[in-house]
Design an enzyme around this catalytic site. Structure first.
Site, PDB file in Angstrom:
ATOM      1  N   GLY A 159     -39.715 -43.000  -1.746  1.00 22.32           N
ATOM      2  CA  GLY A 159     -41.036 -42.003  -1.918  1.00 22.32           C
ATOM      3  C   GLY A 159     -40.126 -40.564  -1.642  1.00 22.32           C
ATOM      4  O   GLY A 159     -39.261 -40.277  -1.599  1.00 22.32           O
ATOM      5  N   ARG A 160     -41.096 -39.708  -0.831  1.00 24.35           N
ATOM      6  CA  ARG A 160     -40.718 -38.256  -0.594  1.00 24.35           C
ATOM      7  C   ARG A 160     -39.297 -38.342   0.145  1.00 24.35           C
ATOM      8  O   ARG A 160     -38.512 -37.641  -0.295  1.00 24.35           O
ATOM      9  CB  ARG A 160     -41.803 -37.653   0.108  1.00 24.35           C
ATOM     10  CG  ARG A 160     -42.879 -37.020  -0.498  1.00 24.35           C
ATOM     11  CD  ARG A 160     -43.984 -36.260   0.462  1.00 24.35           C
ATOM     12  NE  ARG A 160     -45.154 -36.534  -0.059  1.00 24.35           N
ATOM     13  CZ  ARG A 160     -45.920 -37.288   0.310  1.00 24.35           C
ATOM     14  NH1 ARG A 160     -45.789 -38.483   1.091  1.00 24.35           N
ATOM     15  NH2 ARG A 160     -47.464 -37.405  -0.333  1.00 24.35           N
ATOM     16  N   ILE A 161     -39.236 -39.262   1.290  1.00 25.97           N
ATOM     17  CA  ILE A 161     -38.048 -38.804   2.019  1.00 25.97           C
ATOM     18  C   ILE A 161     -36.853 -39.409   1.285  1.00 25.97           C
ATOM     19  O   ILE A 161     -35.885 -39.008   1.320  1.00 25.97           O
ATOM     20  CB  ILE A 161     -38.390 -39.383   3.350  1.00 25.97           C
ATOM     21  CG1 ILE A 161     -39.523 -38.799   4.173  1.00 25.97           C
ATOM     22  CG2 ILE A 161     -37.153 -39.493   4.398  1.00 25.97           C
ATOM     23  CD1 ILE A 161     -39.822 -39.437   5.499  1.00 25.97           C
ATOM     24  N   ARG A 181     -40.811 -50.537  -4.615  1.00 30.15           N
ATOM     25  CA  ARG A 181     -41.696 -51.551  -5.180  1.00 30.15           C
ATOM     26  C   ARG A 181     -41.838 -51.214  -6.523  1.00 30.15           C
ATOM     27  O   ARG A 181     -41.985 -52.230  -7.443  1.00 30.15           O
ATOM     28  CB  ARG A 181     -43.177 -51.196  -4.673  1.00 30.15           C
ATOM     29  CG  ARG A 181     -43.560 -51.924  -3.509  1.00 30.15           C
ATOM     30  CD  ARG A 181     -44.846 -52.083  -2.964  1.00 30.15           C
ATOM     31  NE  ARG A 181     -45.214 -50.547  -2.665  1.00 30.15           N
ATOM     32  CZ  ARG A 181     -46.129 -50.026  -1.931  1.00 30.15           C
ATOM     33  NH1 ARG A 181     -47.288 -51.058  -1.478  1.00 30.15           N
ATOM     34  NH2 ARG A 181     -46.543 -48.988  -1.751  1.00 30.15           N
ATOM     35  N   THR A 241     -34.244 -44.165   9.653  1.00 25.61           N
ATOM     36  CA  THR A 241     -34.977 -43.112  10.296  1.00 25.61           C
ATOM     37  C   THR A 241     -36.527 -43.316  10.143  1.00 25.61           C
ATOM     38  O   THR A 241     -37.150 -42.496  10.182  1.00 25.61           O
ATOM     39  CB  THR A 241     -34.713 -41.821   9.684  1.00 25.61           C
ATOM     40  OG1 THR A 241     -34.769 -41.860   8.259  1.00 25.61           O
ATOM     41  CG2 THR A 241     -33.237 -41.170  10.177  1.00 25.61           C
ATOM     42  N   ARG A 243     -38.845 -46.702  10.377  1.00 24.61           N
ATOM     43  CA  ARG A 243     -39.350 -47.654  11.770  1.00 24.61           C
ATOM     44  C   ARG A 243     -38.596 -48.705  12.089  1.00 24.61           C
ATOM     45  O   ARG A 243     -38.004 -49.532  11.250  1.00 24.61           O
ATOM     46  CB  ARG A 243     -41.032 -48.087  11.296  1.00 24.61           C
ATOM     47  CG  ARG A 243     -41.810 -47.249  11.187  1.00 24.61           C
ATOM     48  CD  ARG A 243     -42.415 -46.661  12.446  1.00 24.61           C
ATOM     49  NE  ARG A 243     -43.133 -45.841  12.731  1.00 24.61           N
ATOM     50  CZ  ARG A 243     -43.372 -44.178  12.475  1.00 24.61           C
ATOM     51  NH1 ARG A 243     -42.108 -43.795  12.438  1.00 24.61           N
ATOM     52  NH2 ARG A 243     -44.261 -43.616  12.417  1.00 24.61           N
ATOM     53  N   GLU A 272     -39.572 -49.553  20.556  1.00 21.14           N
ATOM     54  CA  GLU A 272     -39.560 -48.294  21.410  1.00 21.14           C
ATOM     55  C   GLU A 272     -40.433 -48.047  22.402  1.00 21.14           C
ATOM     56  O   GLU A 272     -41.640 -48.404  22.385  1.00 21.14           O
ATOM     57  CB  GLU A 272     -39.834 -47.049  20.443  1.00 21.14           C
ATOM     58  CG  GLU A 272     -38.798 -46.649  19.423  1.00 21.14           C
ATOM     59  CD  GLU A 272     -39.181 -45.738  18.270  1.00 21.14           C
ATOM     60  OE1 GLU A 272     -40.067 -44.873  18.547  1.00 21.14           O
ATOM     61  OE2 GLU A 272     -38.347 -45.784  17.493  1.00 21.14           O
ATOM     62  N   HIS A 290     -35.697 -41.153  18.377  1.00 18.87           N
ATOM     63  CA  HIS A 290     -36.797 -40.903  17.200  1.00 18.87           C
ATOM     64  C   HIS A 290     -36.975 -39.661  17.105  1.00 18.87           C
ATOM     65  O   HIS A 290     -38.199 -39.024  17.600  1.00 18.87           O
ATOM     66  CB  HIS A 290     -38.043 -41.629  17.875  1.00 18.87           C
ATOM     67  CG  HIS A 290     -38.895 -41.883  16.825  1.00 18.87           C
ATOM     68  ND1 HIS A 290     -40.039 -42.761  16.628  1.00 18.87           N
ATOM     69  CD2 HIS A 290     -39.242 -40.993  15.524  1.00 18.87           C
ATOM     70  CE1 HIS A 290     -40.920 -42.614  15.544  1.00 18.87           C
ATOM     71  NE2 HIS A 290     -40.356 -41.482  14.723  1.00 18.87           N
TER      72      HIS A 290
HETATM   73  C1  8YV Z   1     -43.369 -38.315  14.249  1.00 20.08           C
HETATM   74  C2  8YV Z   1     -42.623 -40.217  12.593  1.00 20.08           C
HETATM   75  O1  8YV Z   1     -42.825 -37.140  14.768  1.00 20.08           O
HETATM   76  O2  8YV Z   1     -44.455 -39.034  11.319  1.00 20.08           O
HETATM   77  C3  8YV Z   1     -43.958 -40.011  11.555  1.00 20.08           C
HETATM   78  O3  8YV Z   1     -44.377 -40.824  11.110  1.00 20.08           O
HETATM   79  O4  8YV Z   1     -42.031 -41.160  12.579  1.00 20.08           O
HETATM   80  C4  8YV Z   1     -42.339 -39.233  13.517  1.00 20.08           C
HETATM   81  O5  8YV Z   1     -41.258 -38.322  12.984  1.00 20.08           O
HETATM   82  C5  8YV Z   1     -44.363 -38.916  15.087  1.00 20.08           C
HETATM   83  O6  8YV Z   1     -44.952 -40.160  14.285  1.00 20.08           O
HETATM   84  C6  8YV Z   1     -45.441 -38.222  15.662  1.00 20.08           C
HETATM   85  O7  8YV Z   1     -46.567 -39.335  15.896  1.00 20.08           O
END
Ligand code: 8YV
Length: 328
Positions: A159-161, A181, A241, A243, A272, A290
């Site tokens: 995706g974007r990231i 996918r 980076t 989940r 976490e 995180h």
């Molecule tokens: C956020 C993240 O800072 O945006 C997300 O999904 O994992 C983090 O980088 C965090 O979720 C803030 O709620």
């Protein structure tokens, strides 16, 4: 008479500029001392708020959402991942859920690239040695890491990231492979010179680096299971980076402990803020709390997105960053 401002309950301390603007626009209840809200406080907030602005630290499951008052119409999440919210349950009650896509892409990709570099070149280990007084002079064979150029990076989730990471990694001479996918558009595939693997198993077995960049959904929970992790080559590095829940953390810790893979760079963890104690003892890991979206610029932009979603809804329109359950 001015129309009533919506009651917006913000669950955590947000950057000052975001909070100030929220106070100007909404009847905003802020959490100035930043104490995380437990289930009881969240239930109480859901009973009073028109809009809840939560973060990843608020678990909004179906039971909690069932306790929302009829006035609650929008959950405007501060963050892009929404795996802590039962989006389907919210939808069933006519509550919109929005997130903050796009604005944290570049910073997250930077930090992912940083973890790839830090793992392969042992940056944290080296810095720790200096501070521990263990640097006794240069030697030809000390602190050797692995070169990036010419190696293969397998990105899970394009995706974007994932795409932003691919652009950075290509500049470091890594060949881009990905599992998704579905394949990205031919234009993007050509720009990134990216190789698509329909089979994650096949991709994992061939990569030097693997990066997890997909969302956590019921379908991606433990996507990197003990069985799949075993497919990685002994010299492979893995970074995450996205989940923690996407990787079987105990299985990963076991592999790293046995030296069955070369190393890992983890910014997220399965439970976490707890981190598997085995990981804490290892030298071949880089562990971060995180923080991939933790820049001042991104956090301000995330706040702006939350405000835009609430404001659009207030004006009677559909908020731009609606999360549609079927698309998860
Ligand atoms: C956020 C993240 O800072 O945006 C997300 O999904 O994992 C983090 O980088 C965090 O979720 C803030 O709620």
């Amino acid at each position: 008479m001015a129309p009533r401002k919506p009651k917006v309950i913000v669950t955590r301390k947000l950057p000052d500029a975001v909070e100030t603007r929220m106070r100007e626009l909404f009847d905003a209840e802020l959490n100035l001392d930043d104490t995380p809200m437990g289930p009881e406080a969240l239930a109480a907030a859901l009973k009073r708020a028109d809009v809840l602005a939560p973060t990843i630290t608020d678990r909004l499951d179906a039971d909690l959402i069932a306790q929302a008052g009829p006035q609650l119409k929008l959950i405007a999440n501060f963050g892009v991942g929404v795996d802590h919210i039962d989006v389907a349950a919210a939808h069933e009650r006519g509550i919109f859920v929005t997130n903050t896509p796009g604005v944290l892409t570049e910073d997250t990709a930077d930090l992912t690239m940083g973890l790839i570099l830090a793992s392969a070149r042992r940056l944290v280990e080296g810095a720790g040695m200096i501070q521990a007084g263990e640097f006794h002079g240069w030697t030809p064979t000390w602190m050797l890491g692995r070169r990036l150029r010419g190696k293969r990076l397998g990105i899970i989730g394009m995706g974007r990231i994932g795409q932003a990471l691919a652009r950075r990694a290509a500049a470091f001479g890594l060949a881009i492979h990905y599992h998704n996918r579905k394949p990205v558009s031919p234009l993007i595939a050509e720009e990134l010179e990216a190789t698509y693997w329909e089979s994650l198993d096949q991709m994992l077995a061939r990569m030097d680096f693997v990066s997890v960049n997909c969302p956590h959904t019921p379908g991606t929970y433990h996507l990197l299971s003990a069985r799949r992790l075993k497919l990685l080559q002994p010299h492979a590095f893995i970074v995450n980076t996205a989940r923690g829940e996407i990787i079987d953390e105990a299985a990963l810790a076991g592999l790293l402990e046995r030296g069955a893979i070369a190393g890992a760079g983890l910014d997220v963890f399965e439970h976490e803020p707890a981190v598997n104690p085995k990981l804490l003892k290892l030298r071949n890991v880089v562990l971060l709390p995180h923080m991939s979206s933790a820049t001042i610029e991104t956090r301000l932009d995330m706040g702006e997105k939350v405000i835009i979603n609430i404001r659009t809804w207030m004006d009677g329109h559909k908020p731009p960053d609606r999360v549609i359950p079927d698309l998860l």
